[in-house]
Design an enzyme around this catalytic site. Sequence first.
Site, PDB file in Angstrom:
ATOM      1  N   GLY A  45       0.826  -1.194   0.000  1.00  0.00           N
ATOM      2  CA  GLY A  45       0.000   0.000   0.000  1.00  0.00           C
ATOM      3  C   GLY A  45       0.859   1.241   0.000  1.00  0.00           C
ATOM      4  CD  GLN A  50       3.537   5.598   2.681  1.00  0.00           C
ATOM      5  OE1 GLN A  50       2.487   5.074   2.305  1.00  0.00           O
ATOM      6  NE2 GLN A  50       4.590   4.888   3.060  1.00  0.00           N
ATOM      7  CB  CYS A 107       5.962   1.824   6.942  1.00  0.00           C
ATOM      8  SG  CYS A 107       5.375   3.391   6.268  1.00  0.00           S
ATOM      9  CG  LEU A 108       6.624   1.023   0.665  1.00  0.00           C
ATOM     10  CD1 LEU A 108       5.911   1.385  -0.631  1.00  0.00           C
ATOM     11  CD2 LEU A 108       7.737   0.021   0.399  1.00  0.00           C
ATOM     12  CG  HIS A 149       0.306   0.733   7.373  1.00  0.00           C
ATOM     13  ND1 HIS A 149       1.358   0.316   8.174  1.00  0.00           N
ATOM     14  CD2 HIS A 149       0.832   1.638   6.512  1.00  0.00           C
ATOM     15  CE1 HIS A 149       2.459   0.959   7.801  1.00  0.00           C
ATOM     16  NE2 HIS A 149       2.163   1.759   6.789  1.00  0.00           N
ATOM     17  CD  GLU A 150      -0.948   2.307   3.041  1.00  0.00           C
ATOM     18  OE1 GLU A 150      -0.626   3.501   2.967  1.00  0.00           O
ATOM     19  OE2 GLU A 150      -0.094   1.398   3.145  1.00  0.00           O
ATOM     20  CG  HIS A 153       0.675   6.333   5.874  1.00  0.00           C
ATOM     21  ND1 HIS A 153       1.822   6.892   6.378  1.00  0.00           N
ATOM     22  CD2 HIS A 153       0.996   5.042   5.561  1.00  0.00           C
ATOM     23  CE1 HIS A 153       2.795   5.981   6.383  1.00  0.00           C
ATOM     24  NE2 HIS A 153       2.319   4.849   5.896  1.00  0.00           N
TER      25      HIS A 153
HETATM   26 ZN   LIG Z   1       3.251   3.072   5.643  1.00  0.00          ZN
END
Ligand SMILES: [Zn+2]
Length: 185
Positions: A45, A50, A107-108, A149-150, A153
């Site tokens: 995701g 991000q 997480c990226l 999670h998203e 963000h």
């Molecule tokens: Zn993340």
Amino acid sequence: MILEITTFDHPALRTTGTRVEKIDDRIRQLAADMIETMQEAEGLGLAAQQVGLPLQFFVLDVPQMKKRPSAMRVKGRPVDFESLMPLVLINAEVETFGRIHIESEGCLSFPEISADIPRSLSVRVKAMTMEGETLEFEADGLLARAVQHELDHTRGGLFIDRVSLADRAELPEDIRRLSRPAKSL
Ligand SMILES: [Zn+2]
């Protein structure tokens, strides 16, 4: 186009997203670029924060996995969620339900870190799609975790905020400084 992924203390990661009111060419391009960026980074995701844009906008690409299975229901009926991937969710409203599961999450925006994060097993989601339609579904498992999670963000939250007290002590000092455990998400 591959976009640069914001990391660590980038201010966009702490900014609550504004609603996307209209699907225009800019949003269509953003969706295409974010999907390309997520897939190139092999993420499940990616949220607009991000890539530096504080919007209520995220993309998902969750595969069915034997060890961490997912399910999706629309109007109570199971659907083949993999056929909907990659999925863009706009202005998502999410209700969590079910047991709390603690599982490893990455997480990226924190490429070196993974941590055990408690999340509800299931979510009820209402969001706008790229077609401007309202999509309502329930999800379980890894897909439900990815949605939560998203969603964090898009509200300026990060997974490191949800690390348990004991695990927080094990985070690298520079990461620990960035977590905001007191803030409710
Ligand atoms: Zn993340």
